[in-house]
Design an enzyme around this catalytic site. Structure first.
Site, PDB file in Angstrom:
ATOM      1  N   CYS A   1     -40.961  15.787  26.210  1.00 34.63           N
ATOM      2  CA  CYS A   1     -40.101  14.543  26.146  1.00 34.63           C
ATOM      3  C   CYS A   1     -40.463  12.823  26.539  1.00 34.63           C
ATOM      4  O   CYS A   1     -41.118  12.626  26.743  1.00 34.63           O
ATOM      5  CB  CYS A   1     -39.786  15.245  28.173  1.00 34.63           C
ATOM      6  SG  CYS A   1     -37.694  13.715  27.861  1.00 34.63           S
TER       7      CYS A   1
ATOM      8  N   CYS B   1     -36.301  12.449  19.256  1.00 33.15           N
ATOM      9  CA  CYS B   1     -35.951  12.572  20.354  1.00 33.15           C
ATOM     10  C   CYS B   1     -36.425  14.193  19.935  1.00 33.15           C
ATOM     11  O   CYS B   1     -36.117  14.583  19.432  1.00 33.15           O
ATOM     12  CB  CYS B   1     -34.924  12.528  21.157  1.00 33.15           C
ATOM     13  SG  CYS B   1     -34.485  13.727  22.563  1.00 33.15           S
TER      14      CYS B   1
END
Length: 281
Positions: free
Chosen positions: A69, A176
């Site tokens: 993440c 991302c």
């Protein structure tokens, strides 16, 4: 070998699938908390949520923890390492700006609105992409749309980001982890007719390679270096040679569960689903 991965949601699927493809015998622990997604950009809140997901994974005694993440890596990595290392190696995820810039550009960095223009991302650009044409492209709603497997929302978010991407870019950084699940749709939206095939740079392969290096380093530290290299290599070879697929443990908010249904809409999720005991039940 057991590798744990954590994320707010299903963005961890890309790195988990990379482990499964390269070392199918490895056991995987996937820890996320989709009920609290998105984690936002407040450092204290992100750290609190990331620590909870990481500690849930750590309870399963993995050999390494991948923070799959970008947001958690930016805000919580020091706290995660302070809490879990040296007993558990913690590997963060960094946008692949360095290898993307090495192509010479022009480069576009697709990221969440909170990351786009942030001091963190600007610092990476200054460090690794000096002299390269770089465009930061905010992608509002894309991660959430991927998380929900909302096809219409994914299409709208990709089209909006593609409209902000200069037509001469040769390389796109997927800033991302969720974006890696729709990488080919992003390529199709940005690719210009008659132009060279657009290069996409995600982080999954690199972060998995780093996790494997850290596991090997720990083995070497534990015993004689020569024997450790032989033993760890033999372990990986045995995993691949006997054809046995590693186990899969899915944790949602710290509780064991099946892979979310949205995960199964992506190739990476379907690959992992084959070893999900709760889906087989």
């Amino acid at each position: 070998m057991k590798i744990a991965l954590m994320d707010s949601g299903i963005g961890l699927l890309a790195a988990a699938a990379a482990v499964r493809r390269t070392h199918p015998g490895a056991d995987l622990v996937l820890s996320s908390d989709p009920d609290t997604m998105p984690w936002g950009n407040a450092p204290e809140k992100v750290t609190e949520l990331a620590l909870a997901a990481a500690e849930a994974a750590a309870a399963h005694r993995p050999d390494a923890l991948i923070v799959a993440c970008n947001t958690a890596s930016v805000h919580a990595l020091p706290a995660l390492r302070a809490r879990l290392e040296p007993e558990l190696p913690v590997i963060g995820t960094v946008p692949a700006i360095k290898p993307a810039a090495a192509t010479g550009g022009p480069v576009a960095i697709w990221a969440t609105p909170a990351t786009t223009g942030s001091p963190y991302q600007r610092g990476l650009i200054e460090e690794f992409a000096a002299g390269v044409s770089v465009t930061e492209v905010p992608c509002p709603g894309l991660a959430a749309a991927v998380q929900e497997a909302d096809e219409e929302a994914i299409t709208r978010a990709i089209e909006a980001a593609a409209a902000l991407t200069p037509p001469d870019v040769t390389t796109v950084v997927l800033g991302c982890t969720h974006y890696e699940l729709v990488a080919e749709r992003i390529r199709a939206a940005v690719q210009q007719p008659d132009a060279k095939r657009l290069a996409l740079h995600g982080s999954a392969e690199a972060v998995v390679a780093q996790a494997l290096r850290r596991i090997r380093e720990r083995a070497i530290d534990a015993v004689d270096a020569t024997d450790a290299e032989r033993q760890t290599d033999d372990t990986y070879d045995a995993e691949d040679a006997d054809g046995a697929e590693g186990t899969l443990t899915v944790l949602l908010g710290g509780r064991e569960a099946a892979l979310p249904s949205a995960a199964l809409t992506y190739a990476e999720g379907r690959l992992l689903a084959a070893s999900d005991p709760l889906l087989k039940a």
